[in-house]
Scaffold this motif. Sequence first.
Motif, mmCIF file in Angstrom:
data_model
loop_
_atom_site.group_PDB
_atom_site.id
_atom_site.type_symbol
_atom_site.label_atom_id
_atom_site.label_comp_id
_atom_site.label_asym_id
_atom_site.label_seq_id
_atom_site.Cartn_x
_atom_site.Cartn_y
_atom_site.Cartn_z
ATOM 1 N N VAL A 1 4.900 13.296 7.174
ATOM 2 C CA VAL A 1 3.833 14.299 7.067
ATOM 3 C C VAL A 1 4.304 15.589 7.692
ATOM 4 C CG1 VAL A 1 1.460 14.832 7.725
ATOM 5 C CG2 VAL A 1 2.112 12.463 7.241
ATOM 6 N N SER A 2 4.063 16.694 7.006
ATOM 7 C CA SER A 2 4.390 17.986 7.589
ATOM 8 C C SER A 2 3.119 18.792 7.721
ATOM 9 C CB SER A 2 5.416 18.737 6.727
ATOM 10 O OG SER A 2 4.877 18.985 5.447
ATOM 11 N N GLY A 3 3.073 19.596 8.720
ATOM 12 C CA GLY A 3 1.875 20.394 8.967
ATOM 13 C C GLY A 3 2.176 21.869 8.828
ATOM 14 N N GLY A 4 1.150 22.621 8.917
ATOM 15 C CA GLY A 4 1.389 24.049 8.753
ATOM 16 C C GLY A 4 0.490 24.841 9.523
ATOM 17 N N LEU B 1 10.037 5.601 -7.329
ATOM 18 C CA LEU B 1 9.816 5.797 -5.900
ATOM 19 C C LEU B 1 11.097 6.227 -5.189
ATOM 20 C CD1 LEU B 1 7.584 2.664 -5.365
ATOM 21 C CD2 LEU B 1 6.822 5.037 -5.351
ATOM 22 N N ALA B 2 11.673 7.311 -5.634
ATOM 23 C CA ALA B 2 12.930 7.795 -5.069
ATOM 24 C C ALA B 2 12.822 8.125 -3.582
ATOM 25 C CB ALA B 2 13.397 9.028 -5.833
ATOM 26 N N ASN B 3 11.646 8.563 -3.121
ATOM 27 C CA ASN B 3 11.471 8.949 -1.711
ATOM 28 C C ASN B 3 11.088 7.788 -0.804
ATOM 29 O OD1 ASN B 3 12.070 11.621 -2.230
ATOM 30 N ND2 ASN B 3 9.948 12.144 -2.668
ATOM 31 N N LEU B 4 11.132 6.578 -1.307
ATOM 32 C CA LEU B 4 10.716 5.426 -0.525
ATOM 33 C C LEU B 4 11.557 5.235 0.736
ATOM 34 C CD1 LEU B 4 8.546 3.253 -0.665
ATOM 35 C CD2 LEU B 4 10.181 1.796 -1.843
ATOM 36 N N SER C 1 -0.584 4.042 -8.325
ATOM 37 C CA SER C 1 -1.614 3.173 -7.763
ATOM 38 C C SER C 1 -1.533 3.224 -6.242
ATOM 39 C CB SER C 1 -1.400 1.737 -8.240
ATOM 40 O OG SER C 1 -2.363 0.873 -7.692
ATOM 41 N N GLU C 2 -2.650 2.966 -5.590
ATOM 42 C CA GLU C 2 -2.626 2.935 -4.129
ATOM 43 C C GLU C 2 -2.228 1.567 -3.601
ATOM 44 O OE1 GLU C 2 -7.244 1.971 -2.953
ATOM 45 O OE2 GLU C 2 -6.673 4.054 -3.228
ATOM 46 N N LYS C 3 -2.337 0.535 -4.451
ATOM 47 C CA LYS C 3 -2.044 -0.822 -4.010
ATOM 48 C C LYS C 3 -1.493 -1.643 -5.177
ATOM 49 C CE LYS C 3 -4.356 -4.921 -2.192
ATOM 50 N NZ LYS C 3 -5.628 -5.520 -1.781
ATOM 51 N N ILE C 4 -0.448 -2.421 -4.883
ATOM 52 C CA ILE C 4 0.067 -3.376 -5.862
ATOM 53 C C ILE C 4 0.358 -4.687 -5.145
ATOM 54 C CG2 ILE C 4 1.064 -1.616 -7.395
ATOM 55 C CD1 ILE C 4 3.821 -2.328 -6.251
ATOM 56 N N ASN C 5 0.447 -5.747 -5.899
ATOM 57 C CA ASN C 5 0.842 -7.050 -5.369
ATOM 58 C C ASN C 5 2.216 -7.381 -5.927
ATOM 59 O OD1 ASN C 5 -1.594 -7.628 -3.951
ATOM 60 N ND2 ASN C 5 -2.562 -7.983 -5.922
ATOM 61 N N VAL C 6 3.107 -7.824 -5.058
ATOM 62 C CA VAL C 6 4.492 -8.076 -5.447
ATOM 63 C C VAL C 6 4.915 -9.443 -4.919
ATOM 64 C CG1 VAL C 6 6.868 -7.259 -5.173
ATOM 65 C CG2 VAL C 6 5.012 -5.615 -5.311
ATOM 66 N N GLU C 7 5.670 -10.167 -5.708
ATOM 67 C CA GLU C 7 6.267 -11.411 -5.240
ATOM 68 C C GLU C 7 7.443 -11.042 -4.345
ATOM 69 O OE1 GLU C 7 6.597 -14.924 -4.117
ATOM 70 O OE2 GLU C 7 5.066 -14.572 -5.653
ATOM 71 N N LEU D 1 0.838 -1.193 0.000
ATOM 72 C CA LEU D 1 0.000 0.000 0.000
ATOM 73 C C LEU D 1 0.871 1.240 0.000
ATOM 74 C CD1 LEU D 1 -2.510 -1.051 2.827
ATOM 75 C CD2 LEU D 1 -2.737 -1.410 0.357
ATOM 76 N N PHE D 2 0.493 2.223 -0.813
ATOM 77 C CA PHE D 2 1.204 3.496 -0.874
ATOM 78 C C PHE D 2 0.275 4.617 -0.440
ATOM 79 C CE2 PHE D 2 3.052 0.929 -4.373
ATOM 80 C CZ PHE D 2 4.357 0.860 -3.924
ATOM 81 N N PHE D 3 0.838 5.613 0.219
ATOM 82 C CA PHE D 3 0.070 6.764 0.668
ATOM 83 C C PHE D 3 0.702 8.055 0.170
ATOM 84 C CE2 PHE D 3 -0.913 3.351 3.547
ATOM 85 C CZ PHE D 3 -2.282 3.454 3.684
ATOM 86 N N ALA D 4 -0.133 9.093 0.038
ATOM 87 C CA ALA D 4 0.279 10.458 -0.333
ATOM 88 C C ALA D 4 1.104 10.464 -1.615
ATOM 89 C CB ALA D 4 0.995 11.127 0.827
#
Length: 77
Positions: A74-77, A41-44, A16-22, A5-8
Amino acid sequence: MVNVLFFAELQEAAGSEKINVEADGLSVNELKTKLKSSHDLANLDHAMTAVNEEYSHEDTRLKSGDTVAFIPPVSGG
């Protein structure tokens, strides 16, 4: 298969929000390396990682059926 699952911004980068990986038997770190080479996904490396809804470490071993979530800072403001 492992559900990922990926967010933001990671969701946007992966397209995609979801992938299946072996990834049965891989560590979280090895999964990150695999995903970085197959997706933009450089920021992973800066994301928090949860396996089956519990925060995990880079050396956590994955098994088929696990759900891995990558949550960027997450950053807030």
